[in-house]
Motif scaffolding. Structure first.
Motif, PDB file in Angstrom:
ATOM      1  N   GLN A  48       0.821  -1.227   0.000  1.00  0.00           N
ATOM      2  CA  GLN A  48       0.000   0.000   0.000  1.00  0.00           C
ATOM      3  C   GLN A  48       0.850   1.269   0.000  1.00  0.00           C
ATOM      4  O   GLN A  48       0.317   2.368   0.009  1.00  0.00           O
ATOM      5  CB  GLN A  48      -0.921  -0.014   1.212  1.00  0.00           C
ATOM      6  CG  GLN A  48      -1.964  -1.114   1.119  1.00  0.00           C
ATOM      7  CD  GLN A  48      -2.862  -1.093   2.327  1.00  0.00           C
ATOM      8  OE1 GLN A  48      -2.402  -1.039   3.474  1.00  0.00           O
ATOM      9  NE2 GLN A  48      -4.155  -1.107   2.083  1.00  0.00           N
ATOM     10  N   ASP A  76      -0.617   9.919   3.631  1.00  0.00           N
ATOM     11  CA  ASP A  76      -0.547  10.652   2.364  1.00  0.00           C
ATOM     12  C   ASP A  76       0.898  11.029   2.027  1.00  0.00           C
ATOM     13  O   ASP A  76       1.365  10.848   0.894  1.00  0.00           O
ATOM     14  CB  ASP A  76      -1.388  11.939   2.427  1.00  0.00           C
ATOM     15  CG  ASP A  76      -2.879  11.636   2.555  1.00  0.00           C
ATOM     16  OD1 ASP A  76      -3.283  10.505   2.210  1.00  0.00           O
ATOM     17  OD2 ASP A  76      -3.618  12.531   2.992  1.00  0.00           O
ATOM     18  N   PRO A 572      -2.474  -1.536  -9.743  1.00  0.00           N
ATOM     19  CA  PRO A 572      -2.061  -0.203  -9.261  1.00  0.00           C
ATOM     20  C   PRO A 572      -0.610  -0.184  -8.802  1.00  0.00           C
ATOM     21  O   PRO A 572      -0.067  -1.211  -8.401  1.00  0.00           O
ATOM     22  CB  PRO A 572      -2.986   0.022  -8.066  1.00  0.00           C
ATOM     23  CG  PRO A 572      -3.327  -1.350  -7.581  1.00  0.00           C
ATOM     24  CD  PRO A 572      -3.327  -2.244  -8.781  1.00  0.00           C
ATOM     25  N   ASN A 574       2.066   1.093  -5.808  1.00  0.00           N
ATOM     26  CA  ASN A 574       1.896   0.944  -4.359  1.00  0.00           C
ATOM     27  C   ASN A 574       1.463   2.277  -3.737  1.00  0.00           C
ATOM     28  O   ASN A 574       2.221   2.919  -3.008  1.00  0.00           O
ATOM     29  CB  ASN A 574       3.195   0.448  -3.720  1.00  0.00           C
ATOM     30  CG  ASN A 574       3.589  -0.907  -4.263  1.00  0.00           C
ATOM     31  OD1 ASN A 574       2.748  -1.716  -4.637  1.00  0.00           O
ATOM     32  ND2 ASN A 574       4.880  -1.166  -4.333  1.00  0.00           N
ATOM     33  N   ILE A 575       0.222   2.663  -4.059  1.00  0.00           N
ATOM     34  CA  ILE A 575      -0.276   3.962  -3.563  1.00  0.00           C
ATOM     35  C   ILE A 575      -1.611   3.842  -2.827  1.00  0.00           C
ATOM     36  O   ILE A 575      -2.130   4.840  -2.343  1.00  0.00           O
ATOM     37  CB  ILE A 575      -0.465   4.984  -4.725  1.00  0.00           C
ATOM     38  CG1 ILE A 575      -1.463   4.467  -5.760  1.00  0.00           C
ATOM     39  CG2 ILE A 575       0.871   5.333  -5.363  1.00  0.00           C
ATOM     40  CD1 ILE A 575      -1.893   5.513  -6.778  1.00  0.00           C
ATOM     41  N   LEU A 576      -2.154   2.622  -2.760  1.00  0.00           N
ATOM     42  CA  LEU A 576      -3.529   2.523  -2.262  1.00  0.00           C
ATOM     43  C   LEU A 576      -3.670   2.862  -0.784  1.00  0.00           C
ATOM     44  O   LEU A 576      -4.789   3.028  -0.291  1.00  0.00           O
ATOM     45  CB  LEU A 576      -4.106   1.130  -2.540  1.00  0.00           C
ATOM     46  CG  LEU A 576      -4.187   0.731  -4.025  1.00  0.00           C
ATOM     47  CD1 LEU A 576      -4.900  -0.604  -4.189  1.00  0.00           C
ATOM     48  CD2 LEU A 576      -4.880   1.797  -4.879  1.00  0.00           C
ATOM     49  N   SER A 578      -3.007   5.604   0.509  1.00  0.00           N
ATOM     50  CA  SER A 578      -3.396   7.009   0.652  1.00  0.00           C
ATOM     51  C   SER A 578      -4.578   7.299  -0.254  1.00  0.00           C
ATOM     52  O   SER A 578      -4.481   7.196  -1.480  1.00  0.00           O
ATOM     53  CB  SER A 578      -2.238   7.928   0.261  1.00  0.00           C
ATOM     54  OG  SER A 578      -2.727   9.239   0.017  1.00  0.00           O
ATOM     55  N   GLU A 579      -5.666   7.683   0.380  1.00  0.00           N
ATOM     56  CA  GLU A 579      -6.853   8.050  -0.397  1.00  0.00           C
ATOM     57  C   GLU A 579      -6.571   9.294  -1.231  1.00  0.00           C
ATOM     58  O   GLU A 579      -6.987   9.395  -2.388  1.00  0.00           O
ATOM     59  CB  GLU A 579      -7.993   8.354   0.573  1.00  0.00           C
ATOM     60  CG  GLU A 579      -9.241   7.517   0.290  1.00  0.00           C
ATOM     61  CD  GLU A 579     -10.327   7.849   1.287  1.00  0.00           C
ATOM     62  OE1 GLU A 579     -10.322   7.214   2.344  1.00  0.00           O
ATOM     63  OE2 GLU A 579     -11.147   8.759   0.983  1.00  0.00           O
ATOM     64  N   THR A 582      -4.381   8.253  -4.208  1.00  0.00           N
ATOM     65  CA  THR A 582      -5.136   7.380  -5.121  1.00  0.00           C
ATOM     66  C   THR A 582      -6.197   8.185  -5.863  1.00  0.00           C
ATOM     67  O   THR A 582      -6.331   8.069  -7.094  1.00  0.00           O
ATOM     68  CB  THR A 582      -5.798   6.222  -4.329  1.00  0.00           C
ATOM     69  OG1 THR A 582      -4.783   5.540  -3.611  1.00  0.00           O
ATOM     70  CG2 THR A 582      -6.504   5.246  -5.261  1.00  0.00           C
ATOM     71  N   ASN A 583      -6.943   9.012  -5.128  1.00  0.00           N
ATOM     72  CA  ASN A 583      -7.986   9.810  -5.789  1.00  0.00           C
ATOM     73  C   ASN A 583      -7.399  10.775  -6.807  1.00  0.00           C
ATOM     74  O   ASN A 583      -7.969  10.989  -7.879  1.00  0.00           O
ATOM     75  CB  ASN A 583      -8.810  10.587  -4.762  1.00  0.00           C
ATOM     76  CG  ASN A 583      -9.708   9.658  -3.961  1.00  0.00           C
ATOM     77  OD1 ASN A 583      -9.922   8.516  -4.377  1.00  0.00           O
ATOM     78  ND2 ASN A 583     -10.195  10.118  -2.829  1.00  0.00           N
ATOM     79  N   ALA A 585      -4.680  10.267  -8.537  1.00  0.00           N
ATOM     80  CA  ALA A 585      -4.243   9.491  -9.710  1.00  0.00           C
ATOM     81  C   ALA A 585      -5.412   9.083 -10.594  1.00  0.00           C
ATOM     82  O   ALA A 585      -5.326   9.172 -11.822  1.00  0.00           O
ATOM     83  CB  ALA A 585      -3.470   8.253  -9.248  1.00  0.00           C
ATOM     84  N   VAL A 586      -6.514   8.624  -9.985  1.00  0.00           N
ATOM     85  CA  VAL A 586      -7.592   8.063 -10.799  1.00  0.00           C
ATOM     86  C   VAL A 586      -8.712   9.051 -11.126  1.00  0.00           C
ATOM     87  O   VAL A 586      -9.580   8.724 -11.938  1.00  0.00           O
ATOM     88  CB  VAL A 586      -8.197   6.778 -10.170  1.00  0.00           C
ATOM     89  CG1 VAL A 586      -7.151   5.701 -10.043  1.00  0.00           C
ATOM     90  CG2 VAL A 586      -8.843   7.068  -8.816  1.00  0.00           C
TER      91      VAL A 586
END
Ligand code: SF4
Ligand code: MSK
Length: 625
Positions: A48, A76, A572, A574-576, A578-579, A582-583, A585-586
């Motif tokens: 993560q 984060d 993904p 390894n960023i999940l 941090s919301e 992740t937000n 990025a996507v």
């Protein structure tokens, strides 16, 4: 308790791979698949992106119970810092490769080497003009000297922006300027990323992510683009030709040399030495019918694009190629070379030879190759391979298949020439909806994913929808083995693509080169956007790296997004943990740069997402869906 080996059918799409994994197991040789089993399950916290080793007050793991590291960094900050360094690593790899090409050009103009030469002088003059070097009525060496100074300058910190931003549509440059994302110098952005991610510096995740994007842009429009362009200048700009792929390109009756890594500087010399009649005669004296040079990974792609040498395989075939028992030498430069290749070579008569000070392998035979000694060293290497042929154990040789045909060599220059000298016919085909859009499928294999299953399915699904596919890196061999890189593959395409590619005699999936050659795709997108007077983010285009593994692939994905290209990843980074990251990025990047990442492990669904995106972009341009 030892884990049961996984069935080979689950590991790779290909018969040649499955046969060699079976052979390796029978011979007691571990490959990437056994090592992955020993390493799993992986640490969830690391997966993560929530572990930090950036100082010795730590290491720290961010969890619900311990939401801050010793210094106070939260999820984060830790995730953004880890991702920033990951991207910096990838950008450094590509860009240092690019710098090596500048140094070869310098050795040519100073007379330090005669092994290399300027092969495509018109291209040298063209790119010199683009970056502001005076060209008219000047000697080629004078122009080259100025050009290499400009490119060295692009790595430094004394410029406001890197030179090839001259290719970028103004609207895109304005977005970068507004966001503070304009890449200034390649080394500068990478060094600044290391600085920012030191304890106590950039502790604002979105700010770190913006700089990660700037770092990746310095790779895509800087180091990688310089690498591609100067490789063309020195070794020739690719044009379409036919070749072959899979383990069947290894020949039982020949001395087989596999070139592996990324930079053509060494592998071009190996090929030249392998064509030396004197050394071929030495091979024949030992009973071989000749010397066969075949490629692995991106060094293979470089030689395939320009010289038409066959591809033995992509990332997950590199160990398996040696297991054929018919490889006399693996000659490597750098990047994506599994250290395990030394041990596997040691199980056979195979000589494992490294050639770069910056990529040494314990147990390898080292040749210190520089522009001044390259051909002479290459001759010695090829002679070592010839000698090894006499030690080959015929009873252990198994070449599991016949090669398949592939078409290669689609540089932008070749495409424009095939179109009659301008991009207009391609634009007309896009406007008419025969070519609804284009997607670059790039990157690697990853042993966590059945080898090439996603790469191939996605390409097939897209061409069915009249979406042109461009492939680079390890997706090349995947597409080739699937029969997608030949003109006959139009039978698998939708009616529009079939019509256009059929008329041109080209495949619906075009081989665009190696990993650094993704810069060719950037350049094509910029040229299309400039021709239409729109931004890159307005184009019906996308990018995908379905089976990626490397830091370089992350850098490529990020510079694609930051350039305005919607980019799919099969899994993904390894960023999940941090919301926020992740937000961003996507979805968040969409508002900032007009494109974002999409993570989708199912290639059929990924193709549908591209279809939706392309429909929307076509509509935005006033075109039929
Ligand atoms: Fe822990 Fe902070 Fe040091 Fe990272 S920088 S290891 S989070 S104390
Ligand atoms: S070699 S970065 S495994 S594409 Fe360019 Fe292949 Fe990925 Fe390396």
């Amino acid at each position: 308790m030892a884990k049961e080996p996984r069935p080979v059918e689950e590991l790779s799409l290909w018969d040649d791979a499955q046969a060699m994994i079976t052979k390796a197991r029978a011979e007691g040789i571990d490959t990437v698949y056994e090592r992955l089993q020993h390493q799993t399950p992986h640490c969830r916290i690391c997966e993560q992106g929530l572990s930090c080793r950036n100082c010795t007050m730590g290491p720290c793991k961010i969890t619900a119970k311990a939401p801050r590291g010793v210094c106070g960094a939260d999820a984060d900050v830790v995730v953004a810092r880890n991702f920033g360094r990951f991207v910096a690593g990838g950008s450094a790899g590509h860009s240092d490769h690019g710098r090596d090409l500048i140094e070869v050009l310098e050795a040519i103009v100073t007379g330090e080497t005669t092994d290399y030469k300027i092969t495509d002088e018109p291209k040298l003059r063209r790119i010199a003009e683009e970056v502001g070097v005076t060209v008219a009525e000047r000697d080629v060496k004078a122009v080259a000297t100025d050009l290499l100074e400009v490119f060295f300058g692009d790595f430094g910190s004394r410029k406001k922006q890197i030179s090839f931003l001259s290719r970028v549509p103004q609207k895109r440059k304005d977005i970068w300027k507004k966001l503070g994302m304009t890449p200034r110098g390649v080394d500068r952005e990478i060094a600044e990323m290391m600085h920012r991610t030191h304890m106590g510096c950039d502790n604002d995740a979105p700010n770190t992510m913006i700089h990660a994007a700037r770092t990746s842009l310095s790779d895509g429009w800087g180091g990688s683009m310089i690498g591609t362009e100067l490789s063309d200048v020195i070794f020739g700009t690719p044009s379409p030709s036919m070749s072959e792929a899979n383990l069947g390109v290894i020949k039982e009756d020949k001395v087989n040399i596999l070139v592996h890594g990324h930079n053509p500087v060494v592998s071009e010399m190996i090929l030249a030495a392998a064509r030396d009649p004197q050394i071929i005669a030495e091979a024949k004296a030992l009973g071989a019918t000749g010397i066969n040079v075949a490629g692995l990974c991106c060094t293979g792609n470089e030689l395939l694009m320009r010289q038409g040498i066959p591809m033995a395989g992509n990332h997950l075939m590199t160990e398996l190629a040696i297991i054929t028992g018919a490889v006399e030498a693996v000659v490597v430069d750098y990047q994506c070379i599994m250290p395990s290749l030394v041990q596997i070579s040691g199980c056979y008569h195979t000589r494992f030879i490294d050639t770069a000070q910056k990529a040494r392998f314990t147990g390898a035979i080292h040749f210190d190759i520089h522009p001044s000694n390259a051909l002479e060293q290459a001759r010695e290497i090829v002679r070592l391979a010839v000698k090894a042929y006499s030690e080959r154990d015929a009873s252990r040789v198994d070449i599991p298949c016949e090669p398949v045909k592939i078409m290669t060599g689609f540089s932008n220059e070749a495409v424009i020439s095939a179109l009659g000298g301008t991009l207009d016919p391609l634009i007309q085909a896009i406007v008419a909806g025969d070519v609804r859009g284009a997607v670059g499928i790039v990157g690697c294999n990853n042993p966590k994913i059945k080898q090439d299953s996603m790469n191939v399915t996605l390409a097939k699904e897209l061409i069915k929808k009249d979406i042109l596919v461009l492939v680079t890196g390890c997706v090349t061999t995947a597409a080739g083995k699937a029969g997608l890189l030949v003109p006959e593959a139009i039978e698998m395409a939708g009616p529009g693509l079939k019509k256009v590619c059929g008329a041109l005699g080209i495949p619906p999936v075009l081989h665009y080169g190696s990993c650094v050659d993704n810069a060719r795709i950037l350049q094509l997108c910029a040229a299309l956007a400039n021709a239409l007077n729109v931004d890159i983010s307005d184009l019906p285009v996308g990018a995908s790296s379905p089976e990626w593994y490397s830091e370089k692939a992350a850098a490529i994905g990020l510079y694609a997004v930051a350039s305005g290209i919607y980019t799919h990843l099969g899994h993904p980074p390894n960023i999940l943990g941090s919301e926020t990251v992740t937000n961003l990025a996507v979805s968040g990047l969409e508002d900032l740069v007009g494109a974002s990442f999409v993570i989708e492990p199912d290639p059929v669904k990924a193709a549908e997402l591209f279809d939706i995106r392309i429909k929307a972009k076509r509509k935005g341009l006033g075109l039929s869906e």
